[in-house]
Design a protein around this motif. Sequence first.
Motif, PDB file in Angstrom:
ATOM      1  N   LEU A 176      51.404 -35.323   7.084  1.00 19.85           N
ATOM      2  CA  LEU A 176      50.801 -35.885   5.873  1.00 19.85           C
ATOM      3  C   LEU A 176      51.868 -36.312   4.862  1.00 19.85           C
ATOM      4  N   GLY A 177      52.983 -35.569   4.850  1.00 17.68           N
ATOM      5  CA  GLY A 177      54.080 -35.907   3.946  1.00 17.68           C
ATOM      6  C   GLY A 177      54.703 -37.260   4.253  1.00 17.68           C
ATOM      7  N   GLN A 178      54.599 -37.685   5.509  1.00 19.76           N
ATOM      8  CA  GLN A 178      55.101 -39.007   5.900  1.00 19.76           C
ATOM      9  C   GLN A 178      54.090 -40.106   5.562  1.00 19.76           C
ATOM     10  N   GLU A 179      52.799 -39.726   5.518  1.00 22.10           N
ATOM     11  CA  GLU A 179      51.736 -40.723   5.390  1.00 22.10           C
ATOM     12  C   GLU A 179      51.260 -40.941   3.950  1.00 22.10           C
ATOM     13  N   ARG A 180      51.424 -39.913   3.093  1.00 24.84           N
ATOM     14  CA  ARG A 180      50.827 -39.995   1.755  1.00 24.84           C
ATOM     15  C   ARG A 180      51.834 -39.641   0.665  1.00 24.84           C
ATOM     16  N   ASN A 181      51.557 -40.133  -0.546  1.00 27.52           N
ATOM     17  CA  ASN A 181      52.391 -39.799  -1.701  1.00 27.52           C
ATOM     18  C   ASN A 181      51.825 -38.635  -2.502  1.00 27.52           C
ATOM     19  N   GLU A 182      50.513 -38.413  -2.353  1.00 28.86           N
ATOM     20  CA  GLU A 182      49.844 -37.354  -3.114  1.00 28.86           C
ATOM     21  C   GLU A 182      48.985 -36.507  -2.178  1.00 28.86           C
ATOM     22  N   LEU A 183      48.970 -35.202  -2.448  1.00 32.16           N
ATOM     23  CA  LEU A 183      48.177 -34.290  -1.622  1.00 32.16           C
ATOM     24  C   LEU A 183      47.555 -33.206  -2.486  1.00 32.16           C
ATOM     25  N   PHE A 233      57.762 -29.050   1.841  1.00 35.61           N
ATOM     26  CA  PHE A 233      58.265 -30.340   1.345  1.00 35.61           C
ATOM     27  C   PHE A 233      59.636 -30.207   0.682  1.00 35.61           C
ATOM     28  N   GLU A 234      59.853 -29.089  -0.013  1.00 37.68           N
ATOM     29  CA  GLU A 234      61.161 -28.873  -0.658  1.00 37.68           C
ATOM     30  C   GLU A 234      62.261 -28.709   0.387  1.00 37.68           C
ATOM     31  N   MET A 235      61.988 -27.903   1.416  1.00 37.52           N
ATOM     32  CA  MET A 235      63.009 -27.659   2.440  1.00 37.52           C
ATOM     33  C   MET A 235      63.342 -28.929   3.227  1.00 37.52           C
ATOM     34  N   LYS A 236      62.352 -29.819   3.366  1.00 38.22           N
ATOM     35  CA  LYS A 236      62.569 -31.058   4.134  1.00 38.22           C
ATOM     36  C   LYS A 236      62.903 -32.257   3.237  1.00 38.22           C
ATOM     37  N   ASN A 237      63.021 -32.001   1.916  1.00 34.69           N
ATOM     38  CA  ASN A 237      63.305 -33.084   0.966  1.00 34.69           C
ATOM     39  C   ASN A 237      62.310 -34.244   1.096  1.00 34.69           C
ATOM     40  N   ILE A 238      61.044 -33.889   1.229  1.00 32.38           N
ATOM     41  CA  ILE A 238      59.989 -34.906   1.297  1.00 32.38           C
ATOM     42  C   ILE A 238      59.367 -35.020  -0.098  1.00 32.38           C
ATOM     43  N   ASP A 239      59.302 -36.217  -0.623  1.00 33.18           N
ATOM     44  CA  ASP A 239      58.808 -36.442  -1.984  1.00 33.18           C
ATOM     45  C   ASP A 239      57.302 -36.681  -1.970  1.00 33.18           C
ATOM     46  N   VAL A 240      56.546 -35.629  -2.291  1.00 33.41           N
ATOM     47  CA  VAL A 240      55.083 -35.714  -2.327  1.00 33.41           C
ATOM     48  C   VAL A 240      54.600 -35.083  -3.630  1.00 33.41           C
ATOM     49  N   SER A 241      53.664 -35.723  -4.287  1.00 37.15           N
ATOM     50  CA  SER A 241      53.053 -35.138  -5.481  1.00 37.15           C
ATOM     51  C   SER A 241      51.935 -34.193  -5.035  1.00 37.15           C
ATOM     52  N   LEU A 242      52.118 -32.894  -5.308  1.00 35.38           N
ATOM     53  CA  LEU A 242      51.168 -31.873  -4.856  1.00 35.38           C
ATOM     54  C   LEU A 242      50.267 -31.434  -6.004  1.00 35.38           C
ATOM     55  N   LEU A 286      61.376 -25.036  10.887  1.00 38.99           N
ATOM     56  CA  LEU A 286      61.710 -26.424  10.561  1.00 38.99           C
ATOM     57  C   LEU A 286      62.952 -26.880  11.337  1.00 38.99           C
ATOM     58  N   ASP A 287      63.916 -25.965  11.518  1.00 37.25           N
ATOM     59  CA  ASP A 287      65.099 -26.288  12.324  1.00 37.25           C
ATOM     60  C   ASP A 287      64.707 -26.557  13.778  1.00 37.25           C
ATOM     61  N   GLU A 288      63.803 -25.707  14.310  1.00 32.93           N
ATOM     62  CA  GLU A 288      63.363 -25.874  15.700  1.00 32.93           C
ATOM     63  C   GLU A 288      62.592 -27.174  15.901  1.00 32.93           C
ATOM     64  N   LEU A 289      61.872 -27.605  14.859  1.00 32.85           N
ATOM     65  CA  LEU A 289      61.052 -28.818  14.964  1.00 32.85           C
ATOM     66  C   LEU A 289      61.871 -30.101  14.806  1.00 32.85           C
ATOM     67  N   GLN A 290      63.143 -29.953  14.461  1.00 39.52           N
ATOM     68  CA  GLN A 290      64.003 -31.144  14.290  1.00 39.52           C
ATOM     69  C   GLN A 290      64.042 -31.972  15.571  1.00 39.52           C
TER      70      GLN A 290
END
Length: 290
Positions: A176-183, A233-242, A286-290
């Motif tokens: 969802l973090g890749q698809e949307r700006n707000e969640l 989102f913080e650990m992956k540096n994904i910019d999403v408005s939560l 998250l490391d394993e999912l890389q």
Amino acid sequence: MMKALLLGASGQLGEEWQRIINKDYSDEIELLSYTSSDLDITHYQEVSDEFREQNPDVVINCAAFTDVDGAEDHKKRARKVNMEAPLYLAELSQQLEFKLVHYSTDYVFPGTKLNKREFPNGYPEDHPADPVNWYGKTKWEGEQAIRQTTENHLIVRVSWLCGQFGSNFVKTMLQLGQERNELQVVNDQWGSPTFAENIVKNCLNLLRRDIDGTYHITSKGLISWYDFAKAIFEMKNIDVSLEAVTSDVFPTKAQRPHFSKLDTEKIEEVEGSEIIDWKKGLRNLLDELQ
């Protein structure tokens, strides 16, 4: 060499069992894995024939009806998979003298806001069960059926399961973090995630020590789903408005407990066990999912 049969091999936990044993334990454990299409745990004669032929030391039951909302619509099927089949596995455990490892859930507890204040570290194993939905009810009935049938069992309760395989909250948030700006994410359901790798490693330790009984495995800390999403989102540096919202923004067929933290003090007293902090578990995943 220990001979183990794994049921529900294509699920999150079943896949993790295979990964860890193939990687680190193949010289001590012979693992035979069965997906539900290989061996359906509700087909009792087939199960009995296979178990008698293989004569295992351990049976690891990762098979379950886990669709919480679907269980409200398919009550008979949910009870058959979550209670009647485990009862039959327990009867076979008695007859064939293998240890039965069975997984259960935080949803056996009522999860009230009052309980959150009463049990800041989570529900202890012996707290009375009082599930608020059909899934939790069938899982509790399955536990009871096993306890009343065989002493040679290990029942492990987990919560908020996530890992490398299958679908789970972490993977959903990443997508969802890749698809949307707000969640919007709920902020009034509290618990802690259980990471599949940590479950398997702790279970292997309990098996090595031939320990029976009921144990809780989850991570340290108490968070809401909103806190969990924020950290992902913080650990992956994904910019999403939560936006934090209450559960009634997302109505579901099955009621969800407000509080489902499991206390891990009992397993932490077992030598060789390791209960990790939820942030460490999330970083590892998250490391394993890389």
